[in-house]
Design a protein around this motif. Structure first.
Motif, PDB file in Angstrom:
ATOM      1  N   ILE A   5     -12.624 -69.309-125.546  1.00  0.00           N
ATOM      2  CA  ILE A   5     -14.016 -69.216-124.720  1.00  0.00           C
ATOM      3  C   ILE A   5     -15.027 -69.948-124.807  1.00  0.00           C
ATOM      4  CG2 ILE A   5     -15.898 -67.037-125.710  1.00  0.00           C
ATOM      5  CD1 ILE A   5     -13.651 -64.949-125.558  1.00  0.00           C
ATOM      6  N   CYS A   6     -14.856 -70.738-126.152  1.00  0.00           N
ATOM      7  CA  CYS A   6     -15.788 -71.689-126.592  1.00  0.00           C
ATOM      8  C   CYS A   6     -15.909 -72.963-126.998  1.00  0.00           C
ATOM      9  CB  CYS A   6     -16.447 -70.921-128.716  1.00  0.00           C
ATOM     10  SG  CYS A   6     -15.841 -71.206-129.503  1.00  0.00           S
ATOM     11  N   GLY A   7     -14.620 -73.013-126.944  1.00  0.00           N
ATOM     12  CA  GLY A   7     -14.175 -74.526-126.813  1.00  0.00           C
ATOM     13  C   GLY A   7     -13.781 -74.989-128.216  1.00  0.00           C
ATOM     14  N   LYS A   8     -14.160 -74.491-129.323  1.00  0.00           N
ATOM     15  CA  LYS A   8     -13.889 -75.131-131.346  1.00  0.00           C
ATOM     16  C   LYS A   8     -12.472 -75.216-130.852  1.00  0.00           C
ATOM     17  CE  LYS A   8     -17.409 -73.090-133.058  1.00  0.00           C
ATOM     18  NZ  LYS A   8     -18.156 -71.449-133.848  1.00  0.00           N
ATOM     19  N   THR A   9     -12.004 -76.132-131.944  1.00  0.00           N
ATOM     20  CA  THR A   9     -10.643 -76.053-132.133  1.00  0.00           C
ATOM     21  C   THR A   9     -10.065 -75.001-133.018  1.00  0.00           C
ATOM     22  OG1 THR A   9     -11.503 -78.442-132.764  1.00  0.00           O
ATOM     23  CG2 THR A   9      -9.013 -77.314-133.396  1.00  0.00           C
ATOM     24  N   VAL A  10      -8.183 -74.408-132.409  1.00  0.00           N
ATOM     25  CA  VAL A  10      -8.233 -73.581-133.466  1.00  0.00           C
ATOM     26  C   VAL A  10      -7.068 -74.117-133.778  1.00  0.00           C
ATOM     27  CG1 VAL A  10      -6.314 -71.186-132.420  1.00  0.00           C
ATOM     28  CG2 VAL A  10      -9.052 -72.317-131.761  1.00  0.00           C
ATOM     29  N   PRO A  11      -6.246 -73.465-135.050  1.00  0.00           N
ATOM     30  CA  PRO A  11      -5.201 -74.062-135.565  1.00  0.00           C
ATOM     31  C   PRO A  11      -3.557 -73.900-134.844  1.00  0.00           C
ATOM     32  CG  PRO A  11      -6.184 -72.822-136.874  1.00  0.00           C
ATOM     33  CD  PRO A  11      -6.539 -72.699-135.618  1.00  0.00           C
ATOM     34  N   GLU A  12      -3.155 -75.020-134.491  1.00  0.00           N
ATOM     35  CA  GLU A  12      -2.250 -74.780-133.621  1.00  0.00           C
ATOM     36  C   GLU A  12      -0.731 -73.940-134.452  1.00  0.00           C
ATOM     37  OE1 GLU A  12      -0.750 -78.210-130.857  1.00  0.00           O
ATOM     38  OE2 GLU A  12      -2.460 -78.925-130.841  1.00  0.00           O
ATOM     39  N   ASN A  13      -0.362 -74.133-135.200  1.00  0.00           N
ATOM     40  CA  ASN A  13       0.318 -73.569-136.578  1.00  0.00           C
ATOM     41  C   ASN A  13       0.183 -72.019-135.993  1.00  0.00           C
ATOM     42  OD1 ASN A  13      -1.408 -73.803-137.417  1.00  0.00           O
ATOM     43  ND2 ASN A  13      -0.519 -74.423-139.452  1.00  0.00           N
ATOM     44  N   ASN A  14      -1.005 -71.712-135.920  1.00  0.00           N
ATOM     45  CA  ASN A  14      -1.578 -69.993-136.186  1.00  0.00           C
ATOM     46  C   ASN A  14      -2.636 -69.554-135.178  1.00  0.00           C
ATOM     47  OD1 ASN A  14      -0.973 -67.663-136.707  1.00  0.00           O
ATOM     48  ND2 ASN A  14      -1.855 -67.650-138.300  1.00  0.00           N
TER      49      ASN A  14
END
Length: 164
Positions: A5-14
Motif C-alpha cells: 500500500i505505502c511502499g515502506k519496508t516490511v520485515p521479510e522474516n515476519n
C-alpha cells in the motif's frame, strides 16, 4: 519486501498479511490497521512424480499474454443510452424484452441503473438496438506510477488512502 500500500519496508522474516477491501496484501504495521490481519497461508503440498515417469507435456502458448490485449468495459451512461435508443424505435420495455428474450423487470432495472448487464446481455442489447455499449480499454502502464524513492510499485503511489 515492501508494503503493497505505502511502499515502506516490511520485515521479510515476519511479513504482515492483511485483508483489505477483499484482497490479502503484504503490508506494514501501520497499513495493517486498514483491514483485518490474516494468518500465514499454509504451504501447498505437492505430490512427487514416481521415478521413471515424466510430467505430462503441456502446450506452449508462446509469449502471448491476455494483459496485452485491450479489454472491453461498459460505457458510463449505458442506462440512458439504452432507454433513449429504445424510445427512438418507439418500443416499450416489453417489446425490447421480447426481442432479446429477457424479462421486463430486467430491462427496467438496467434502464434505471439498478443493474449492470453482463457482457452477453450487453451484446444482445447492442445488436438489437444497434448501439455501442462496450468500449475497448487499454491496460494501464503501471511503470509511470513507480514510487521514486524505492523504484517499486505500491498501491499508495497511484491512489490516495483516506484514513479515518
Amino acid at each position: 519486501m515492501e508494503c503493497e500500500i505505502c511502499g515502506k519496508t516490511v520485515p521479510e522474516n515476519n511479513p504482515i498479511r492483511a485483508k483489505i477491501e477483499g484482497s490479502v496484501m503484504v503490508v506494514c504495521k501501520e497499513c495493517s490497521k486498514l483491514g483485518t490481519i490474516q494468518k500465514a497461508p499454509q504451504q501447498p503440498k505437492f505430490r512427487q512424480q514416481p521415478k521413471g515417469k515424466k510430467a505430462k507435456n503441456t502446450k506452449n502458448t508462446g509469449n502471448y499474454s491476455r494483459r496485452d490485449e485491450p479489454s472491453e468495459e461498459l460505457i458510463e451512461d449505458f442506462n440512458l443510452k439504452i432507454r433513449k435508443a429504445r424510445e427512438t424505435k418507439n418500443w416499450s420495455r416489453e417489446d425490447l424484452g421480447k426481442k432479446i428474450n429477457e424479462r421486463v423487470s430486467v430491462i427496467t432495472r438496467i434502464e434505471t441503473g439498478k443493474m449492470t448487464p453482463d457482457t452477453k446481455l450487453t451484446k444482445k442489447i447492442e445488436k438489437t438496438l444497434n448501439i455501442k455499449l462496450l468500449e475497448k480499454v487499454n491496460n494501464i502502464d503501471l511503470n509511470q506510477f513507480i514510487n521514486t524513492s524505492t523504484g517499486e510499485r505500491a498501491l499508495g503511489s497511484i491512489m490516495k488512502i483516506k484514513r479515518k
